[in-house]
Design an enzyme around this catalytic site. Structure first.
Site, PDB file in Angstrom:
ATOM      1  N   HIS A 194     -10.441  -3.728  -1.099  1.00  0.00           N
ATOM      2  CA  HIS A 194     -11.387  -3.237  -0.090  1.00  0.00           C
ATOM      3  C   HIS A 194     -12.493  -2.448  -0.770  1.00  0.00           C
ATOM      4  CE1 HIS A 194      -8.806  -4.146   3.448  1.00  0.00           C
ATOM      5  NE2 HIS A 194      -7.836  -3.992   2.563  1.00  0.00           N
TER       6      HIS A 194
ATOM      7  N   HIS B 254      -6.733  -9.030  -2.395  1.00  0.00           N
ATOM      8  CA  HIS B 254      -8.090  -8.527  -2.140  1.00  0.00           C
ATOM      9  C   HIS B 254      -8.189  -7.051  -2.480  1.00  0.00           C
ATOM     10  CE1 HIS B 254      -5.779  -7.757   1.518  1.00  0.00           C
ATOM     11  NE2 HIS B 254      -6.514  -6.655   1.630  1.00  0.00           N
TER      12      HIS B 254
ATOM     13  N   TYR C 131       0.846  -1.197   0.000  1.00  0.00           N
ATOM     14  CA  TYR C 131       0.000   0.000   0.000  1.00  0.00           C
ATOM     15  C   TYR C 131       0.877   1.240   0.000  1.00  0.00           C
ATOM     16  CZ  TYR C 131      -4.126  -2.741   1.331  1.00  0.00           C
ATOM     17  OH  TYR C 131      -5.157  -3.631   1.357  1.00  0.00           O
TER      18      TYR C 131
ATOM     19  N   TYR D 132       0.110  -9.782   0.615  1.00  0.00           N
ATOM     20  CA  TYR D 132       1.083  -9.110   1.477  1.00  0.00           C
ATOM     21  C   TYR D 132       1.113  -9.744   2.871  1.00  0.00           C
ATOM     22  CZ  TYR D 132      -3.024  -6.384   3.089  1.00  0.00           C
ATOM     23  OH  TYR D 132      -4.243  -5.987   3.565  1.00  0.00           O
TER      24      TYR D 132
ATOM     25  N   ARG E 215      -1.931 -12.142   3.591  1.00  0.00           N
ATOM     26  CA  ARG E 215      -3.310 -11.919   3.166  1.00  0.00           C
ATOM     27  C   ARG E 215      -3.499 -12.353   1.713  1.00  0.00           C
ATOM     28  NH1 ARG E 215      -7.040  -8.811   4.495  1.00  0.00           N
ATOM     29  NH2 ARG E 215      -8.106 -10.745   4.073  1.00  0.00           N
TER      30      ARG E 215
END
Ligand SMILES: [Fe+2]
Length: 243
Positions: A165, A163, A111, A150, A160
């Site tokens: 959000h 995905h 991110y 990540y 994770r």
């Protein structure tokens, strides 16, 4: 319809039994131990505030807010994908003109955020946020790159699954939904406490998109379809332990 003290008629919304959502305190997801409420929840009556919501017109959207590949000077690195689908209410009716917001990691799984410092590269051409309004048929669409997996320190070797959000306001605060969309057949599903905190394996599948040939374009993009149901028996679940 119900009438408030001031005589305003407002649509009534059934209060839902949200047993499909993850428990507030989920052992496998360590940080929920600290942040879940320690007292019983208080149910508030549904008054005007609960059955209305912010109305965000198209005028606030930039022309490429839906296209996450056009927020830099050049295209971001990664597998170009289109994610599209419909937003539906509890009766399967489309929810038109509602705001859909997304945020995600880049193709390397990082991110663009001060807290995210693991050694994967940032992409100068990828910010990772987007938004759009649904059309009159409740349809939404995003062009982006497929996010990478990540690590997240929940336990040793915790990763994770890829995905995106999603945040939706629906037509009223009672339809508010914050959740995550996953990609089909991810090998990381089995070890992910957030994905598995949803109690019913069948309900878990509602968070997983499907590959779609119709929106897959030759030499351009892979297509993924994901319908979002805000309430009712087929509702999409909240992303993590939630009231
Ligand atoms: Fe995430």
């Amino acid at each position: 319809m119900t009438e408030t003290e001031s005589g305003i008629s407002i649509p009534s919304y059934r209060r839902e039994n949200r047993e499909i959502d993850p428990p507030l305190d989920y052992e496998g997801y360590r940080s929920t131990a600290l942040r879940h409420p320690k007292n019983p929840l208080v149910l508030l009556p549904h008054m005007l505030t609960e059955v209305t919501g912010p109305v965000l017109g198209e005028g606030r959207l930039g022309p490429y807010d839906w296209d996450l590949t056009r927020h830099g000077d050049a295209e971001p690195i990664g597998q170009r994908i289109q994610v599209s689908g419909r937003v539906l209410d509890s009766d399967g009716r489309p929810v038109p003109n509602t705001l859909v917001e997304v945020w995600q990691a880049n193709a390397a799984g990082r991110y663009r955020h001060i807290v995210d410092q693991w050694p994967a590269p940032l992409d100068p051409n990828f910010v990772g946020v987007g938004r759009c309004m649904t059309d009159s048929e409740g349809r939404y669409r995003f062009l982006t790159v497929k996010p990478g997996a990540y690590p997240w320190k929940n336990h040793h070797n915790a990763w994770r699954p890829a995905h995106i959000h999603f945040s939706l306001f629906g037509r009223a605060f009672t339809q508010r939904l914050v959740t995550q969309m996953y990609f089909p057949d991810d090998p990381l599903f089995s070890e992910d406490p957030i994905f598995n905190s949803v109690p019913d394996p069948e309900v878990r599948k509602r968070m997983v998109s499907r590959h779609d040939w119709e929106t897959t374009e030759d030499h351009w993009q892979l297509g993924f379809k994901w319908d979002i149901v805000l309430r009712g028996r087929d509702a999409t679940v909240f992303e993590e332990p939630h009231a």
